[in-house]
Write an enzyme that holds these catalytic residues in place. Structure first.
Site, mmCIF file in Angstrom:
data_model
loop_
_atom_site.group_PDB
_atom_site.id
_atom_site.type_symbol
_atom_site.label_atom_id
_atom_site.label_comp_id
_atom_site.label_asym_id
_atom_site.label_seq_id
_atom_site.Cartn_x
_atom_site.Cartn_y
_atom_site.Cartn_z
ATOM 1 N N ASN A 70 -21.282 12.534 -0.100
ATOM 2 C CA ASN A 70 -20.953 11.114 -0.241
ATOM 3 C C ASN A 70 -21.561 10.589 -1.544
ATOM 4 O O ASN A 70 -22.508 11.170 -2.078
ATOM 5 C CB ASN A 70 -21.514 10.340 0.965
ATOM 6 C CG ASN A 70 -20.745 9.066 1.266
ATOM 7 O OD1 ASN A 70 -19.567 8.947 0.939
ATOM 8 N ND2 ASN A 70 -21.410 8.108 1.871
ATOM 9 N N LEU A 71 -21.015 9.470 -2.019
ATOM 10 C CA LEU A 71 -21.531 8.863 -3.260
ATOM 11 C C LEU A 71 -22.954 8.354 -3.084
ATOM 12 O O LEU A 71 -23.718 8.279 -4.038
ATOM 13 C CB LEU A 71 -20.637 7.690 -3.688
ATOM 14 C CG LEU A 71 -19.512 7.987 -4.675
ATOM 15 C CD1 LEU A 71 -18.794 6.694 -5.031
ATOM 16 C CD2 LEU A 71 -20.025 8.682 -5.946
ATOM 17 N N ALA A 128 -16.982 13.372 -4.662
ATOM 18 C CA ALA A 128 -16.300 14.386 -3.850
ATOM 19 C C ALA A 128 -15.493 15.329 -4.741
ATOM 20 O O ALA A 128 -15.438 16.529 -4.493
ATOM 21 C CB ALA A 128 -15.380 13.705 -2.833
ATOM 22 N N ARG A 164 0.840 -1.206 0.000
ATOM 23 C CA ARG A 164 0.000 0.000 0.000
ATOM 24 C C ARG A 164 0.875 1.257 0.000
ATOM 25 O O ARG A 164 0.561 2.253 -0.635
ATOM 26 C CB ARG A 164 -0.929 -0.003 1.213
ATOM 27 C CG ARG A 164 -1.859 -1.218 1.219
ATOM 28 C CD ARG A 164 -3.019 -1.012 2.149
ATOM 29 N NE ARG A 164 -3.943 -0.038 1.611
ATOM 30 C CZ ARG A 164 -4.598 0.856 2.349
ATOM 31 N NH1 ARG A 164 -4.410 0.918 3.628
ATOM 32 N NH2 ARG A 164 -5.429 1.687 1.773
ATOM 33 N N HIS A 190 -6.394 7.662 12.186
ATOM 34 C CA HIS A 190 -6.082 6.229 12.048
ATOM 35 C C HIS A 190 -4.624 5.976 11.675
ATOM 36 O O HIS A 190 -4.289 4.912 11.171
ATOM 37 C CB HIS A 190 -7.018 5.577 11.012
ATOM 38 C CG HIS A 190 -8.437 5.457 11.488
ATOM 39 N ND1 HIS A 190 -9.513 5.285 10.642
ATOM 40 C CD2 HIS A 190 -8.965 5.492 12.746
ATOM 41 C CE1 HIS A 190 -10.627 5.212 11.353
ATOM 42 N NE2 HIS A 190 -10.331 5.349 12.618
ATOM 43 N N GLN A 199 -9.698 9.897 8.226
ATOM 44 C CA GLN A 199 -9.610 8.475 8.575
ATOM 45 C C GLN A 199 -8.631 7.785 7.634
ATOM 46 O O GLN A 199 -8.300 6.626 7.823
ATOM 47 C CB GLN A 199 -10.982 7.817 8.429
ATOM 48 C CG GLN A 199 -12.027 8.378 9.375
ATOM 49 C CD GLN A 199 -13.412 7.845 9.040
ATOM 50 O OE1 GLN A 199 -14.107 8.361 8.176
ATOM 51 N NE2 GLN A 199 -13.803 6.808 9.723
ATOM 52 N N GLY A 236 -17.142 11.488 2.032
ATOM 53 C CA GLY A 236 -16.661 10.184 1.577
ATOM 54 C C GLY A 236 -16.506 9.152 2.669
ATOM 55 O O GLY A 236 -15.585 8.346 2.635
ATOM 56 N N THR A 237 -17.390 9.188 3.665
ATOM 57 C CA THR A 237 -17.329 8.132 4.680
ATOM 58 C C THR A 237 -18.662 7.393 4.742
ATOM 59 O O THR A 237 -19.721 7.971 4.546
ATOM 60 C CB THR A 237 -16.933 8.645 6.090
ATOM 61 O OG1 THR A 237 -18.124 8.891 6.828
ATOM 62 C CG2 THR A 237 -16.086 9.889 6.022
ATOM 63 N N SER A 238 -18.578 6.112 5.042
ATOM 64 C CA SER A 238 -19.762 5.249 5.017
ATOM 65 C C SER A 238 -20.639 5.449 6.251
ATOM 66 O O SER A 238 -21.786 5.044 6.272
ATOM 67 C CB SER A 238 -19.314 3.789 4.980
ATOM 68 O OG SER A 238 -18.608 3.492 6.177
#
Ligand SMILES: [Zn+2]
Length: 239
Positions: free
Chosen positions: A199-200, A217, A56, A106, A88, A173-175
């Site tokens: 958000n999407l 976004a 990553r 995080h 995050q 953009g967070t769930s």
């Protein structure tokens, strides 16, 4: 309106081409979260966990900040009041876009943490099981400076203070599925802030926001930043 707290999540990085935290089948680039992102996984198979984060970290070199990152950096530079961007995301795209008032709750892919001496430090390139601590020299005790599932996110007190003092809270953009970040909107609301999400799709906590804007976004954040900065420039901020 003086104080803004922004929360960004995987959706913002996804538009730069970084895999989202949880895929549609609960996998993260082919791995189960519990195999690569928990302290137990690291104890059980440090080689696998290092290989996952090394890949990553290498992937970061191949992606660029997108229009949402750029717009938030512009807001940071031009907003006359308090501002805190809580992300995050563990990538460095906000920094690379120019954001300064930024907090990685995080952790960061580009940092290591030595379990022998406790130091945290910048890390470029692969880490691996045999990494040597630049501070104490101990070998094999360096882990990615990432907050794994079951660990406490960083700087929660500072985030809570900012949420309680903010006039506007924006989640991008967070769930809305991962706590404690999913609860930030409640704190901000409770303390009287206006709340907005971009958000999407409507997030799980969508009903808690005063307003939801649904879409990318990279398109909606620059529009919103324009609106906020225009209103700030047309009305002098009282301090
Ligand atoms: Zn050390």
């Amino acid at each position: 309106m003086k104080n803004i707290v922004l929360l960004t999540g995987a959706g913002v990085s996804a538009e730069s081409g970084l895999a989202t935290f949880r895929g549609p089948y609960g996998l993260w680039e082919g791995h189960r979260v519990e195999d690569v992102a928990t302290p137990e996984a690291f104890r059980r198979d440090p080689g696998l966990v290092h290989a996952f984060y090394d890949a990553r970290r290498a992937r970061l070199e191949t992606v660029k900040p997108n229009a949402a990152h750029a717009a938030l950096a512009r807001l940071d530079a031009e907003w006359p009041g308090e501002l805190l961007l809580v992300t995050q995301n563990v990538d460095d795209l906000h920094e690379r876009a120019g954001s300064r008032r930024l907090l990685h709750m995080h952790g960061e892919l580009t940092k290591g943490w030595c379990l022998a001496c406790g130091e945290r430090f910048r890390w470029r390139g692969p880490m691996g099981e045999d990494a040597c601590c630049p501070s104490c020299g101990e070998q094999g005790q360096v882990r990615p400076d990432i907050v794994w599932f079951g660990e406490m996110p960083y700087e929660m007190e500072r985030i809570d203070d900012a949420l309680q003092a903010c006039d506007l809270f924006l989640s991008i953009g967070t769930s809305g599925a991962v706590y404690p970040a999913a609860g930030f909107v409640q704190t901000a609301r409770h303390c009287g802030a206006r709340t907005l999400e971009i958000n999407l799709e409507p997030s799980l906590g969508s009903f808690m926001f005063d307003e939801s804007r649904i879409g990318k976004a990279g398109e909606l954040v620059p529009e919103w930043v324009d609106e906020v900065l225009q209103s700030a420039h047309s009305r002098p901020i009282s301090r």
